[in-house]
Design a protein around this motif. Structure first.
Motif, PDB file in Angstrom:
ATOM      1  N   THR A 182       0.804  -1.090   0.070  1.00  0.00           N
ATOM      2  CA  THR A 182       0.007   0.113  -0.113  1.00  0.00           C
ATOM      3  C   THR A 182       0.787   1.299  -0.059  1.00  0.00           C
ATOM      4  O   THR A 182       0.454   2.309  -0.844  1.00  0.00           O
ATOM      5  CB  THR A 182      -0.839  -0.036   1.273  1.00  0.00           C
ATOM      6  OG1 THR A 182      -1.801  -1.074   1.298  1.00  0.00           O
ATOM      7  CG2 THR A 182      -1.739   1.345   1.188  1.00  0.00           C
ATOM      8  N   TYR A 183       1.889   1.190   0.768  1.00  0.00           N
ATOM      9  CA  TYR A 183       2.756   2.377   0.933  1.00  0.00           C
ATOM     10  C   TYR A 183       3.450   2.741  -0.340  1.00  0.00           C
ATOM     11  O   TYR A 183       3.459   3.776  -1.057  1.00  0.00           O
ATOM     12  CB  TYR A 183       3.952   2.108   1.977  1.00  0.00           C
ATOM     13  CG  TYR A 183       4.944   3.365   2.242  1.00  0.00           C
ATOM     14  CD1 TYR A 183       4.766   4.295   3.273  1.00  0.00           C
ATOM     15  CD2 TYR A 183       6.106   3.593   1.457  1.00  0.00           C
ATOM     16  CE1 TYR A 183       5.373   5.373   3.588  1.00  0.00           C
ATOM     17  CE2 TYR A 183       6.767   4.638   1.593  1.00  0.00           C
ATOM     18  CZ  TYR A 183       6.549   5.547   2.695  1.00  0.00           C
ATOM     19  OH  TYR A 183       7.362   6.655   2.787  1.00  0.00           O
ATOM     20  N   HIS A 196       0.997   4.145  -2.896  1.00  0.00           N
ATOM     21  CA  HIS A 196       0.663   5.616  -2.715  1.00  0.00           C
ATOM     22  C   HIS A 196       2.072   6.427  -3.103  1.00  0.00           C
ATOM     23  O   HIS A 196       1.545   7.463  -3.867  1.00  0.00           O
ATOM     24  CB  HIS A 196       0.542   5.775  -1.185  1.00  0.00           C
ATOM     25  CG  HIS A 196      -0.851   5.249  -0.693  1.00  0.00           C
ATOM     26  ND1 HIS A 196      -1.102   5.138   0.482  1.00  0.00           N
ATOM     27  CD2 HIS A 196      -1.684   4.828  -1.409  1.00  0.00           C
ATOM     28  CE1 HIS A 196      -2.388   4.748   0.837  1.00  0.00           C
ATOM     29  NE2 HIS A 196      -2.920   4.608  -0.294  1.00  0.00           N
ATOM     30  N   GLU A 197       3.238   5.873  -2.917  1.00  0.00           N
ATOM     31  CA  GLU A 197       4.448   6.655  -3.128  1.00  0.00           C
ATOM     32  C   GLU A 197       4.515   6.789  -4.619  1.00  0.00           C
ATOM     33  O   GLU A 197       5.311   7.861  -5.301  1.00  0.00           O
ATOM     34  CB  GLU A 197       5.624   6.070  -2.654  1.00  0.00           C
ATOM     35  CG  GLU A 197       6.958   6.743  -2.484  1.00  0.00           C
ATOM     36  CD  GLU A 197       7.899   5.947  -1.846  1.00  0.00           C
ATOM     37  OE1 GLU A 197       8.626   6.771  -1.014  1.00  0.00           O
ATOM     38  OE2 GLU A 197       8.090   4.854  -2.028  1.00  0.00           O
ATOM     39  N   LYS A 203      -2.149  11.773  -1.168  1.00  0.00           N
ATOM     40  CA  LYS A 203      -1.474  10.701  -1.956  1.00  0.00           C
ATOM     41  C   LYS A 203      -1.025   9.610  -1.258  1.00  0.00           C
ATOM     42  O   LYS A 203      -1.276   8.519  -1.349  1.00  0.00           O
ATOM     43  CB  LYS A 203      -0.845  11.177  -3.061  1.00  0.00           C
ATOM     44  CG  LYS A 203      -1.202  11.977  -4.251  1.00  0.00           C
ATOM     45  CD  LYS A 203      -0.051  12.405  -5.233  1.00  0.00           C
ATOM     46  CE  LYS A 203      -0.505  12.983  -6.313  1.00  0.00           C
ATOM     47  NZ  LYS A 203       0.563  13.733  -7.355  1.00  0.00           N
ATOM     48  N   MET A 204      -0.444  10.082  -0.242  1.00  0.00           N
ATOM     49  CA  MET A 204      -0.074   9.074   0.949  1.00  0.00           C
ATOM     50  C   MET A 204      -0.992   8.658   2.076  1.00  0.00           C
ATOM     51  O   MET A 204      -0.731   7.614   2.860  1.00  0.00           O
ATOM     52  CB  MET A 204       1.348   9.748   1.568  1.00  0.00           C
ATOM     53  CG  MET A 204       2.433   9.989   0.718  1.00  0.00           C
ATOM     54  SD  MET A 204       3.029   8.513  -0.143  1.00  0.00           S
ATOM     55  CE  MET A 204       3.689   7.437   1.140  1.00  0.00           C
ATOM     56  N   GLY A 205      -2.214   9.225   1.926  1.00  0.00           N
ATOM     57  CA  GLY A 205      -3.300   8.668   2.789  1.00  0.00           C
ATOM     58  C   GLY A 205      -3.060   9.052   4.145  1.00  0.00           C
ATOM     59  O   GLY A 205      -3.389   8.350   5.218  1.00  0.00           O
TER      60      GLY A 205
END
Length: 216
Positions: free
Chosen positions: A145-146, A149-150, A194-196
């Motif tokens: 997930t990270y 997002h990145e 974007k990174m939540g």
């Protein structure tokens, strides 16, 4: 829904039918579902036919001495061909196999039981192995997930992202990059979205967790 209900059945590999039946009854009484295989080959064939299951938390319980492929060899094949597997392995050994079991732990086995053993000791080790399996799954999901997002960040946002993690203020970043503070604030908001995350603290925590779990 509990974590136990979300996991894949326990994978039991044992050619001794009497012992296998005893373990199946114990696991059933402990509210675990279990699939039994008489050989390592049968187990590996099942894995090959359903590789998606390797991502679901569970545990493998295997005798070391099996008809053809040993429990250790099976573990080596599983780790080599399916590095994405999140299943810890508990080995069942005879007294003569203790040195072999210790070697297997150096290869990545979770634990081992020496025959004859108290069956309820297995449930204790199993609980710890399942906890580890769930943690491995959670960490891998977090990393995926990270990274997704990145990947949404622009080149400029990546640069600002790093400066934010270095504790630079928007004004300091603006001065360094030759932008207005307002422009940096817009980029900062975009990075958070974007990174939540909603704060620098969450951004830093996620970044630190990612660094710790990426290669774990």
């Amino acid at each position: 829904m509990s974590a136990q209900l979300q996991q894949h059945p326990i994978q039991l590999i044992e050619d001794d039918i009497a012992l296998a039946q005893s373990l199946l009854m114990l696991l059933s009484a402990s509210n675990y579902t279990c699939v039994h295989y008489k050989s390592a080959e049968d187990f590996l064939a099942s894995v090959k036919s359903n590789p998606q299951a390797l991502h679901l938390p569970t545990c493998v319980v295997s005798d070391i001495r099996l008809p053809k492929l040993s429990g250790m060899d099976m573990m080596a094949v599983l780790r080599k061909e399916h590095p994405e597997c999140v299943w810890p392995m508990i080995l069942i050994t005879g007294h003569a196999d203790v040195a072999m079991a210790v070697e297997a732990m150096h290869m990545g086995a979770f634990d081992f039981l020496t025959k004859p053993f108290d069956p309820f000791l297995l449930t204790q080790k199993l609980a710890l192995a399942l906890e580890k399996s769930h943690q491995i799954k959670a960490n891998r999901d977090f990393v995926a997930t990270y990274e997704s997002h990145e990947a949404l960040l622009s080149e400029q946002e990546r640069k600002i992202f790093g400066m934010i993690l270095d504790n630079l203020t928007s004004r300091e970043i603006a001065e360094t990059l030759g932008n207005s503070t307002r422009t940096i604030e817009v980029h900062r908001a975009s990075i958070f979205k974007k990174m939540g995350v909603t704060s620098i603290l969450d951004l830093a925590k996620n970044s630190e967790r990612y660094a710790l779990t990426k290669n774990a």
